[in-house]
Design a protein around this motif. Structure first.
Motif, PDB file in Angstrom:
ATOM      1  N   ASP A   1      44.131  48.425 -14.006  1.00  0.00           N
ATOM      2  CA  ASP A   1      44.700  48.061 -15.307  1.00  0.00           C
ATOM      3  C   ASP A   1      45.379  49.246 -15.992  1.00  0.00           C
ATOM      4  O   ASP A   1      46.379  49.082 -16.670  1.00  0.00           O
ATOM      5  CB  ASP A   1      43.602  47.523 -16.241  1.00  0.00           C
ATOM      6  N   ILE A   2      44.823  50.448 -15.809  1.00  0.00           N
ATOM      7  CA  ILE A   2      45.351  51.591 -16.574  1.00  0.00           C
ATOM      8  C   ILE A   2      46.539  52.237 -15.869  1.00  0.00           C
ATOM      9  O   ILE A   2      47.311  52.959 -16.505  1.00  0.00           O
ATOM     10  CB  ILE A   2      44.238  52.644 -16.803  1.00  0.00           C
TER      11      ILE A   2
ATOM     12  N   ASN B   1      39.307  48.708 -13.759  1.00  0.00           N
ATOM     13  CA  ASN B   1      39.853  49.547 -14.842  1.00  0.00           C
ATOM     14  C   ASN B   1      41.008  50.412 -14.347  1.00  0.00           C
ATOM     15  O   ASN B   1      42.004  50.593 -15.048  1.00  0.00           O
ATOM     16  CB  ASN B   1      38.761  50.456 -15.410  1.00  0.00           C
TER      17      ASN B   1
ATOM     18  N   ARG C   1      50.774  44.543  -7.481  1.00  0.00           N
ATOM     19  CA  ARG C   1      49.405  44.002  -7.587  1.00  0.00           C
ATOM     20  C   ARG C   1      49.235  42.771  -6.710  1.00  0.00           C
ATOM     21  O   ARG C   1      48.124  42.396  -6.369  1.00  0.00           O
ATOM     22  CB  ARG C   1      49.108  43.604  -9.034  1.00  0.00           C
TER      23      ARG C   1
ATOM     24  N   ARG D   1      40.375  44.515  -6.794  1.00  0.00           N
ATOM     25  CA  ARG D   1      40.580  45.386  -7.964  1.00  0.00           C
ATOM     26  C   ARG D   1      39.728  46.642  -7.816  1.00  0.00           C
ATOM     27  O   ARG D   1      39.030  47.054  -8.726  1.00  0.00           O
ATOM     28  CB  ARG D   1      40.253  44.617  -9.247  1.00  0.00           C
TER      29      ARG D   1
ATOM     30  N   SER E   1      51.844  49.257 -14.133  1.00  0.00           N
ATOM     31  CA  SER E   1      52.374  48.624 -15.335  1.00  0.00           C
ATOM     32  C   SER E   1      53.879  48.443 -15.201  1.00  0.00           C
ATOM     33  O   SER E   1      54.434  47.446 -15.637  1.00  0.00           O
ATOM     34  CB  SER E   1      52.128  49.488 -16.573  1.00  0.00           C
ATOM     35  N   ARG E   2      54.510  49.417 -14.580  1.00  0.00           N
ATOM     36  CA  ARG E   2      55.957  49.323 -14.433  1.00  0.00           C
ATOM     37  C   ARG E   2      56.354  48.399 -13.289  1.00  0.00           C
ATOM     38  O   ARG E   2      57.386  47.750 -13.342  1.00  0.00           O
ATOM     39  CB  ARG E   2      56.536  50.723 -14.191  1.00  0.00           C
ATOM     40  N   GLU E   3      55.542  48.379 -12.245  1.00  0.00           N
ATOM     41  CA  GLU E   3      55.879  47.529 -11.101  1.00  0.00           C
ATOM     42  C   GLU E   3      54.679  46.639 -10.735  1.00  0.00           C
ATOM     43  O   GLU E   3      54.043  46.812  -9.691  1.00  0.00           O
ATOM     44  CB  GLU E   3      56.289  48.387  -9.904  1.00  0.00           C
ATOM     45  N   PRO E   4      54.358  45.675 -11.614  1.00  0.00           N
ATOM     46  CA  PRO E   4      53.164  44.860 -11.358  1.00  0.00           C
ATOM     47  C   PRO E   4      53.249  44.001 -10.106  1.00  0.00           C
ATOM     48  O   PRO E   4      52.238  43.487  -9.647  1.00  0.00           O
ATOM     49  CB  PRO E   4      53.035  44.001 -12.615  1.00  0.00           C
ATOM     50  N   SER E   5      54.447  43.841  -9.529  1.00  0.00           N
ATOM     51  CA  SER E   5      54.544  43.032  -8.307  1.00  0.00           C
ATOM     52  C   SER E   5      53.693  43.642  -7.196  1.00  0.00           C
ATOM     53  O   SER E   5      53.236  42.941  -6.299  1.00  0.00           O
ATOM     54  CB  SER E   5      55.998  42.923  -7.859  1.00  0.00           C
TER      55      SER E   5
END
Lengths: 148, 390
Positions: free
Chosen positions: A63-64, A60, A75, A81, A69-73
């Protein structure tokens, strides 16, 4: 899924504020400050895991996280996770939005309430620079447009 | 006070509803995969299916519904756009009726031919290049710079773009011009795909919010020579673009939340009327009834707020704090609705395979992707402290 009797925030307020002021995702440390796993949510296993404070790896917080969110690379750096993964891939780039705390199932509701009631003002003051003057657009509208 | 939606807008709403029910919802199984097994889930629509849907939308006159008339669209206004968005949000299929960023509405006559119309007709794709790697949400001081050199700008820097990838594209670049690095010294430039020094990497579809999010493209500008006539709007006035339309986009996104909430309610009703526990349909249980009632009330309240703000926008009134209120309320409302629906489904919404998993994930994304709600609180509070009566 914390215990019924949860941590009294007054007892840990100093430590909690230090954690929340540190520029790194605070969820893992808030989880450790919480009361731990409630046995009512456990499967029927012989081991007593009541009060355990491990990360459930629900993802979670990953994901949040607005930064991811701006730089998913970022991940891509790990398949994990967990909150530890969040800390290592976000690090000092943390926005200090505290969203990860609010979505973590292992963080006590008392801590979440403290964050909402006492810390959101800090978050808001950091955001004010993104609001434009009355006669110009606030910059967030452009960010929303770029992200949507 | 008139709460009635005009007849012509009701007709558009009904048309879109039919389109969503007949054409988009049947495709959901392909996108979501089989229940409990996501191995055959797809990231996006197959190109041939998308082409078919676009043609159909064109044929029934829905393409470009929210584009101003003077730019070749239907120009049906904010309320109509909200009604359309509310219907489209009721499916997880990533499809829209020709969304073009309002920033491009400022194209001059020449730019309209080469950039705006090809984007509207899906011949070209526009990368909105605003954010920069490692810069977070701080866009008031940009690292990408454009230096004027006679009739050209020399552009240097890197940008992230979340726009959809396509074969023929150009970039809408926000760059600091020589006059200053603050938000008043930012200029918007249109940079063609073939400009020497302009390169694009990344952009593959990734897991995460399937069909909702793609890996951002990294746009690199290395001594790019951009003709001065490619300025969009005026030099140093990039953050004045879209003034007339961008505030409405916040309301339209609020309508999206209302649409998702409506679909979640329908899913919850189906579940409540079909799932039994202890020999009784769960819809007979008072706690489930209470959850359904709360969802319906919240969705209705959100809808009224959206329509009121949209109506004001269409009347030409400023909607700064109304838009902030809509965004704040609808995003929170959707989170709360998702929670209650998860309760009715008897499981956390993040379990893949549950019918509402994708919708709930999208609900979560709405408040994160679209940035922080505290900013909306700040906007509302500032207006109240200045004497706003609500």
């Amino acid at each position: 899924m914390p215990l019924r009797t949860q941590i009294e925030v007054k007892e840990i307020e100093g430590v909690l504020n230090t954690v929340l002021n540190t520029k790194s995702p605070p969820v893992g440390r808030c989880r450790l400050l919480s009361s731990g796993f409630n046995p009512a949510h456990a499967l029927n296993i012989s081991e007593n895991i009541s009060g355990h404070k491990e990360c459930l790896a629900c993802g979670n917080c990953i994901d949040i996280c607005p930064f991811l969110s701006r730089e998913p690379s970022r991940r891509e750096k790990t398949e994990q996770r967990t909150s530890m993964a969040l800390e290592s891939i976000v690090g000092e780039d943390c926005d200090l939005c505290d969203a990860c705390i609010l979505v973590c199932p292992q963080v006590d509701t008392t801590i979440k309430n403290y964050v909402i009631n006492h810390r959101m003002v800090e978050v808001m003051s950091r955001l004010e620079q993104r609001i434009g003057d009355e006669d110009e657009l606030d910059l967030d509208l452009f960010l929303e447009e770029a992200l949507s | 006070m008139d709460f009635e939606i005009p007849q012509e807008l009701k007709m558009v709403q009904s048309l879109v509803r039919d389109f969503v029910n007949d054409q988009l919802k049947p495709l959901e199984r392909d996108i979501m995969g089989r229940a409990t097994d996501l191995s055959d889930a797809k990231m996006s629509l197959p190109p041939e299916t998308e082409e078919k849907l676009v043609k159909m939308a064109n044929d029934i006159g829905l393409w470009g519904v929210n584009i101003p008339e003077e730019l070749g669209g239907a120009g049906l206004g904010t309320l109509c756009s909200c009604l359309v968005e509310e219907e489209l949000a009721q499916t997880v299929i990533p499809f829209n009726f020709g969304d073009v960023t309002p920033i491009l509405f400022h194209c001059n006559v020449e730019q309209k031919k080469s950039y705006f119309l090809p984007v509207l007709n899906r011949q070209r794709y526009a990368y909105l290049a605003l954010m920069e790697p490692g810069k977070g949400a701080n866009i008031s001081s940009l690292g990408t710079r454009a230096e004027r050199e006679q009739d050209h700008y020399i552009l240097n820097g890197k940008k992230l773009s979340f726009s959809k990838a396509g074969r023929d594209y150009f970039a809408v670049v926000f760059a600091a011009t020589a006059q200053g690095g603050t938000k008043d010294g930012v200029t918007c430039l249109l940079v063609d795909k073939d400009t020497p020094g302009f390169s694009v990497t990344g952009g593959e579809e990734k897991t995460g919010w399937r069909a909702q999010e793609e890996e951002p493209m990294l746009l690199s500008f290395d001594n790019c020579r951009v003709p001065a006539e490619n300025i969009l709007g005026k030099e140093g006035k990039a953050f004045h673009l879209g003034k007339k339309w961008l505030p409405s986009s916040r309301v339209i996104r609020g309508a999206r939340c209302v649409g998702v909430a409506q679909r979640l309610l329908e899913e919850a009703v189906t579940q409540a009327q079909s799932f039994q526990s202890f020999g009784q349909l769960i819809s007979k249980r008072t706690s489930i009834e209470a959850a359904l009632a709360d969802i319906a009330v919240e969705a209705h309240a959100g809808r009224l707020m959206v329509y009121e703000a949209a109506g004001k926008a269409d009347n030409g009134e400023p909607i700064r704090h109304e838009a902030a209120m809509v965004k704040l309320f609808t995003a929170k409302m959707l989170g709360s609705v998702a929670d209650r629906v998860a309760y009715i489904f008897n499981g956390p919404p993040c379990i893949a395979g549950l019918p509402m998993e994708r919708l709930c994930r999208n609900a979560l994304v709405t408040s994160t992707i679209e940035l922080t709600l505290e900013l909306q609180r700040s906007i509302i509070a500032k207006d109240i402290l200045k004497g706003l009566k609500v």
